[in-house]
Each structure stands twice: as structure tokens, then as C-alpha cells.
Design a protein around this motif. Structure first.
Motif, PDB file in Angstrom:
ATOM      1  N   HIS A  29      59.786 105.707  14.019  1.00  0.00           N
ATOM      2  CA  HIS A  29      61.010 105.362  13.283  1.00  0.00           C
ATOM      3  C   HIS A  29      62.128 106.361  13.526  1.00  0.00           C
ATOM      4  N   THR A  44      64.395 106.681  15.859  1.00  0.00           N
ATOM      5  CA  THR A  44      65.698 106.109  16.222  1.00  0.00           C
ATOM      6  C   THR A  44      66.425 105.620  14.978  1.00  0.00           C
ATOM      7  N   LEU A  45      65.725 104.947  14.090  1.00  0.00           N
ATOM      8  CA  LEU A  45      66.318 104.486  12.837  1.00  0.00           C
ATOM      9  C   LEU A  45      66.788 105.673  11.998  1.00  0.00           C
ATOM     10  N   LYS A  55      67.555 108.748  12.939  1.00  0.00           N
ATOM     11  CA  LYS A  55      68.718 109.385  13.585  1.00  0.00           C
ATOM     12  C   LYS A  55      69.982 108.562  13.354  1.00  0.00           C
ATOM     13  N   SER A  56      69.871 107.251  13.445  1.00  0.00           N
ATOM     14  CA  SER A  56      71.025 106.373  13.222  1.00  0.00           C
ATOM     15  C   SER A  56      71.526 106.482  11.784  1.00  0.00           C
ATOM     16  N   ASN A  67      75.173 108.061  10.582  1.00  0.00           N
ATOM     17  CA  ASN A  67      76.110 107.250   9.811  1.00  0.00           C
ATOM     18  C   ASN A  67      76.310 107.772   8.392  1.00  0.00           C
ATOM     19  N   ASN A  97      61.092  96.122  17.213  1.00  0.00           N
ATOM     20  CA  ASN A  97      62.539  96.221  17.088  1.00  0.00           C
ATOM     21  C   ASN A  97      62.960  97.593  17.617  1.00  0.00           C
ATOM     22  N   PRO A  98      63.731  97.652  18.703  1.00  0.00           N
ATOM     23  CA  PRO A  98      64.086  98.945  19.280  1.00  0.00           C
ATOM     24  C   PRO A  98      65.005  99.783  18.399  1.00  0.00           C
ATOM     25  N   ASP A  99      65.703  99.154  17.464  1.00  0.00           N
ATOM     26  CA  ASP A  99      66.613  99.887  16.583  1.00  0.00           C
ATOM     27  C   ASP A  99      65.902 100.542  15.405  1.00  0.00           C
ATOM     28  N   THR A 100      64.737 100.002  15.026  1.00  0.00           N
ATOM     29  CA  THR A 100      64.035 100.521  13.849  1.00  0.00           C
ATOM     30  C   THR A 100      62.649 101.061  14.164  1.00  0.00           C
TER      31      THR A 100
END
Length: 149
Positions: free
Chosen positions: A32, A34-35, A37-38, A42, A73-76
Motif C-alpha cells: 500500500h 503508493t497509496l 505516499k499519494s 496530497n 489496483n496500481p494506485d492503491t
């Protein structure tokens, strides 16, 4: 249309159980980072909910494993197929599970899989048989029962 679901297991150490169950099921621990870090980039205040596991950001109070053959899911980092989520709860396990997993390896592999899982932290609790079927009851490192058949 079938309903998507995940199995949630209450625990004290989600990362310990995620490693154990990834090994038991042939799954992978979800990443997780990537999520996280995003969210941090933000301005979402999650710093107190994050730790570092194996050199990457992870949730302190939750970890999950997923089927490596299903999409993710590559974003989460969340798997889109079979998943098991381990979540911290304040109380300790006190009684027998009302729901448990049965791992089906086949009758010729029961003992070798029991030995493998015990080498990774499981405890053998007993065994049973019914109608020609045989299974071994184990507990994961936090005492959650499951069966190997």
C-alpha cells in the motif's frame, strides 16, 4: 452479479499474520506504499497511521494478502480478487473462531503442509474425520483456528 468480498481477521499484529497467511495461501502481501505516499503528498494527515515494513510504507493497524493471479489496483495496491485483511483490535482472542478457513491441499499433502505451516508459526491443535474426509486443525501465530485437508 456476484458480490466482491474480503475475509477480515481481527488481530494484534497484522504484519505478522499477513506474512504467515501469504505463506499459507501462496498469496502476496499487499503493498500500500503508493497509496500512502499519494495521501501524504496530497496533505492527508496519515503520518500517525503509517509504519515502515520491509523498507516501505505500510499501515500500522492493518495489512492484507491477495491472490497473486488476480488483478491489483496500481494506485492503491489492493487486490481485485481473493483477499484477506488483518486488522488490529484492542481485545485478545478468547474463544474458538465462529468462522475459519479450510485449506485444501489434498489427502496426500496434508501432513507435509501441516509440517510446513508449523515451521512458519502454526500450532497443531488436533484432527478430525467424517465421511471419508480427514483434516488437521491448526492455529495461526495468534491462535486463530484453521483446517488443512
Amino acid at each position: 452479479m456476484a458480490v466482491r468480498y474480503k475475509v477480515c481477521i481481527d488481530c494484534a499484529d497484522p504484519h505478522l499474520l499477513a506474512r504467515f497467511w501469504a505463506e499459507a495461501l501462496g498469496y502476496v502481501v499487499e503493498d500500500h506504499s503508493t497509496l500512502i505516499k499519494s495521501l501524504l503528498a496530497n496533505g492527508v494527515p496519515v503520518e500517525d497511521q503509517v509504519t515502515e515494513i520491509d523498507g516501505r510504507s505500510a499501515w500500522k493497524h492493518a495489512a492484507a494478502v491477495r491472490d497473486p493471479d488476480h488483478p491489483v489496483n496500481p494506485d492503491t495496491g489492493v487486490g481485485q480478487g481473493g483477499r484477506v485483511l488483518f486488522q488490529v483490535v484492542p481485545e485478545v482472542k478468547q474463544v474458538k473462531n465462529r468462522v475459519h478457513l479450510d485449506l485444501h491441499f489434498g489427502p496426500d499433502q496434508v501432513e507435509s503442509e501441516v509440517a510446513r505451516l508449523c515451521a512458519h508459526g502454526a500450532t497443531r491443535l488436533g484432527e478430525g474425520s467424517e465421511g471419508g474426509s480427514r483434516w488437521v486443525v491448526l492455529a495461526d501465530p495468534e491462535g486463530n483456528e484453521f483446517c488443512v485437508a
